[in-house]
Design a protein around this motif. Structure first.
Motif, mmCIF file in Angstrom:
data_model
loop_
_atom_site.group_PDB
_atom_site.id
_atom_site.type_symbol
_atom_site.label_atom_id
_atom_site.label_comp_id
_atom_site.label_asym_id
_atom_site.label_seq_id
_atom_site.Cartn_x
_atom_site.Cartn_y
_atom_site.Cartn_z
ATOM 1 N N SER A 232 6.539 0.459 -14.159
ATOM 2 C CA SER A 232 6.253 0.047 -15.526
ATOM 3 C C SER A 232 4.979 -0.790 -15.511
ATOM 4 C CB SER A 232 7.424 -0.757 -16.094
ATOM 5 O OG SER A 232 7.623 -1.932 -15.324
ATOM 6 N N GLY A 233 4.342 -0.940 -16.660
ATOM 7 C CA GLY A 233 3.132 -1.746 -16.697
ATOM 8 C C GLY A 233 2.337 -1.536 -17.973
ATOM 9 N N ARG A 234 1.387 -2.448 -18.189
ATOM 10 C CA ARG A 234 0.500 -2.383 -19.349
ATOM 11 C C ARG A 234 -0.915 -2.167 -18.829
ATOM 12 N NH1 ARG A 234 3.682 -4.344 -23.490
ATOM 13 N NH2 ARG A 234 1.932 -4.556 -24.931
ATOM 14 N N ILE A 235 -1.557 -1.102 -19.270
ATOM 15 C CA ILE A 235 -2.850 -0.681 -18.736
ATOM 16 C C ILE A 235 -3.940 -0.945 -19.772
ATOM 17 C CG2 ILE A 235 -4.180 1.266 -17.834
ATOM 18 C CD1 ILE A 235 -1.343 2.572 -17.282
ATOM 19 N N PRO A 236 -4.974 -1.731 -19.420
ATOM 20 C CA PRO A 236 -6.041 -2.000 -20.387
ATOM 21 C C PRO A 236 -6.909 -0.780 -20.650
ATOM 22 C CG PRO A 236 -6.543 -3.036 -18.284
ATOM 23 C CD PRO A 236 -5.152 -2.485 -18.165
ATOM 24 N N CYS A 237 -7.323 -0.657 -21.896
ATOM 25 C CA CYS A 237 -8.134 0.474 -22.353
ATOM 26 C C CYS A 237 -9.084 -0.056 -23.415
ATOM 27 C CB CYS A 237 -7.207 1.549 -22.924
ATOM 28 S SG CYS A 237 -8.030 2.990 -23.637
ATOM 29 N N LEU A 268 -15.265 0.997 -16.535
ATOM 30 C CA LEU A 268 -14.076 1.350 -15.757
ATOM 31 C C LEU A 268 -13.838 0.340 -14.640
ATOM 32 C CD1 LEU A 268 -11.795 3.218 -14.765
ATOM 33 C CD2 LEU A 268 -13.538 4.654 -13.689
ATOM 34 N N ILE A 269 -14.902 -0.049 -13.950
ATOM 35 C CA ILE A 269 -14.785 -1.034 -12.878
ATOM 36 C C ILE A 269 -14.336 -2.383 -13.438
ATOM 37 C CG2 ILE A 269 -16.067 -2.324 -11.127
ATOM 38 C CD1 ILE A 269 -17.890 0.204 -10.891
ATOM 39 N N ALA A 270 -14.941 -2.796 -14.572
ATOM 40 C CA ALA A 270 -14.601 -4.085 -15.175
ATOM 41 C C ALA A 270 -13.142 -4.119 -15.628
ATOM 42 C CB ALA A 270 -15.531 -4.365 -16.354
ATOM 43 N N LEU A 271 -12.681 -3.047 -16.257
ATOM 44 C CA LEU A 271 -11.302 -2.997 -16.731
ATOM 45 C C LEU A 271 -10.305 -2.969 -15.568
ATOM 46 C CD1 LEU A 271 -11.550 -0.460 -19.705
ATOM 47 C CD2 LEU A 271 -10.966 -2.882 -19.869
ATOM 48 N N THR A 272 -10.673 -2.273 -14.496
ATOM 49 C CA THR A 272 -9.781 -2.198 -13.340
ATOM 50 C C THR A 272 -9.684 -3.546 -12.654
ATOM 51 O OG1 THR A 272 -10.416 0.124 -13.040
ATOM 52 C CG2 THR A 272 -9.279 -0.936 -11.211
ATOM 53 N N GLU A 273 -10.789 -4.287 -12.597
ATOM 54 C CA GLU A 273 -10.745 -5.647 -12.070
ATOM 55 C C GLU A 273 -9.823 -6.516 -12.918
ATOM 56 O OE1 GLU A 273 -14.815 -6.868 -11.992
ATOM 57 O OE2 GLU A 273 -15.158 -6.082 -9.976
ATOM 58 N N LYS A 274 -9.861 -6.307 -14.231
ATOM 59 C CA LYS A 274 -8.993 -7.058 -15.141
ATOM 60 C C LYS A 274 -7.521 -6.750 -14.869
ATOM 61 C CE LYS A 274 -8.058 -7.596 -20.112
ATOM 62 N NZ LYS A 274 -8.475 -7.160 -21.481
ATOM 63 N N ALA A 275 -7.241 -5.476 -14.555
ATOM 64 C CA ALA A 275 -5.859 -5.049 -14.345
ATOM 65 C C ALA A 275 -5.349 -5.355 -12.945
ATOM 66 C CB ALA A 275 -5.731 -3.551 -14.622
ATOM 67 N N ARG A 276 -6.252 -5.276 -11.945
ATOM 68 C CA ARG A 276 -5.783 -5.327 -10.555
ATOM 69 C C ARG A 276 -6.438 -6.398 -9.704
ATOM 70 N NH1 ARG A 276 -7.075 0.678 -8.969
ATOM 71 N NH2 ARG A 276 -6.883 -0.247 -6.904
ATOM 72 N N GLY A 277 -7.442 -7.107 -10.235
ATOM 73 C CA GLY A 277 -8.076 -8.163 -9.457
ATOM 74 C C GLY A 277 -9.525 -7.838 -9.120
ATOM 75 N N PRO A 278 -10.346 -8.862 -8.833
ATOM 76 C CA PRO A 278 -11.791 -8.689 -8.640
ATOM 77 C C PRO A 278 -12.198 -7.972 -7.365
ATOM 78 C CG PRO A 278 -11.147 -10.951 -8.210
ATOM 79 C CD PRO A 278 -9.935 -10.269 -8.775
ATOM 80 N N SER A 279 -11.279 -7.737 -6.421
ATOM 81 C CA SER A 279 -11.654 -7.086 -5.164
ATOM 82 C C SER A 279 -11.913 -5.596 -5.343
ATOM 83 C CB SER A 279 -10.558 -7.283 -4.115
ATOM 84 O OG SER A 279 -9.341 -6.689 -4.553
ATOM 85 N N VAL A 280 -11.633 -5.068 -6.531
ATOM 86 C CA VAL A 280 -11.766 -3.630 -6.768
ATOM 87 C C VAL A 280 -13.192 -3.150 -6.611
ATOM 88 C CG1 VAL A 280 -11.655 -1.862 -8.571
ATOM 89 C CG2 VAL A 280 -9.736 -3.412 -8.234
ATOM 90 N N ALA A 281 -14.149 -3.925 -7.090
ATOM 91 C CA ALA A 281 -15.541 -3.474 -7.127
ATOM 92 C C ALA A 281 -16.045 -3.045 -5.758
ATOM 93 C CB ALA A 281 -16.440 -4.574 -7.689
#
Length: 303
Positions: A232-237, A268-281
């Protein structure tokens, strides 16, 4: 009556099986993948059945353009209740309500993108879909009744005709269209975009309507098919600002495609960092200019 009884028994059995896997997930976590997958398909079937009925009724009262919006919202609520998954849509300037007609485009990750459409789909908009879906019972019926644009990728002439007809419809009825320019799902674990096909951009230029990018964060922490993960989860868009095409011609499509994809990849990178943390980039896959070479059906509309 016997037929309806069989349907009732089937739905009851399907629901019981789904609940069983949900309970089993407390002991075997991977069972949650099966449970939410079963719940998702059931939600899609229910929404499609509702869609067939809603499309007929809305067509009779002259509101056929609202069919896909109405069914999209039903899928959003059913999925939220049955799987605990939803997309949180950020549209600070109200583009979904006020920009019409337009070509809306988005990144394409997995089958869960249908839920993303359910959460953000604007009124007076229709999707494009591959021609084979037209033959799928229930879903194909709904898509046909609600005015979807079907594309036969094996037949470039039919694809161009369909897109030309879509451009005419957009201008005459102020009808928007939603497309996935990647053309297929990426199933990527990290934020990335496949090369963009140019059909959506040719369509926007031909119709002289803006392109409105809609970007969803990479959600492999919620659904990763290869790893049998479905949480389950809430995904930013986020809905980005419209990109005007007034005055552009077919000669501008390559640059329009490249610059739009670059803009969407950054978001996409910015939103994924928001969802999963800044190490994504640091884990983003190497990228090129991301414009697919033109084939007979990639172009989709006459220049």
């Amino acid at each position: 009556m016997a037929f309806l009884s069989y349907i009732g028994y089937g739905l009851a059995g399907y629901t019981a099986l789904t609940l069983f896997f949900y309970m089993l997930s407390a002991v075997i976590p991977k069972s949650a993948f099966v449970a939410r997958s079963l719940a998702s398909y059931l939600a899609l079937i229910i929404s499609s059945l509702y869609g067939v009925t809603a499309s007929v009724i809305l067509r009779l009262v002259g509101l056929n353009q609202l069919s896909q919006w109405a069914v999209a919202r039903s899928f959003k609520y059913i999925m939220g209740l049955s799987t605990g998954v939803t997309f949180e849509v950020e549209d600070p300037k109200g583009h979904l309500q006020h920009v019409r007609p337009a070509v809306f485009i988005g990144n394409h990750q997995t089958e869960l993108d249908v839920l993303m459409l359910g959460c953000m789909f604007p009124k007076y908009c229709s999707v494009t879909a591959k021609a084979s879906l037209k033959k799928v019972p229930i879903l194909g019926w709904f898509m046909t009744l609600s005015g979807s644009v079907f594309l036969d990728r094996a037949n470039s002439k039919d694809a161009r005709d369909a897109m030309r007809g879509a451009a005419d419809e957009m201008r005459s009825k102020r009808q928007s269209v939603y497309m996935f320019p990647e053309g297929t799902r990426s199933y990527a674990k990290e934020p990335m975009l496949l090369p963009f096909k140019k059909g959506a951009f040719h369509l926007a230029v031909q119709a002289q309507v803006p392109i409105v990018p809609v970007v969803a964060a990479n959600y492999s922490h919620v659904l990763w098919v290869k790893g049998f993960v479905f949480n389950s989860g809430r995904i930013p868009c986020k809905v980005l600002d419209p990109i005007p095409t007034t005055g552009l011609t077919a000669a501008d499509v390559d640059e329009l495609t490249r610059s739009t994809r670059e803009l969407m990849l950054k978001e996409l990178i910015a939103l994924t960092e928001k969802a999963r943390g800044p190490s994504v980039a640091g884990r983003v896959l190497n990228d090129t200019n991301g414009v697919a070479k033109v084939t007979g059906t990639d172009m989709r509309v006459a220049a």
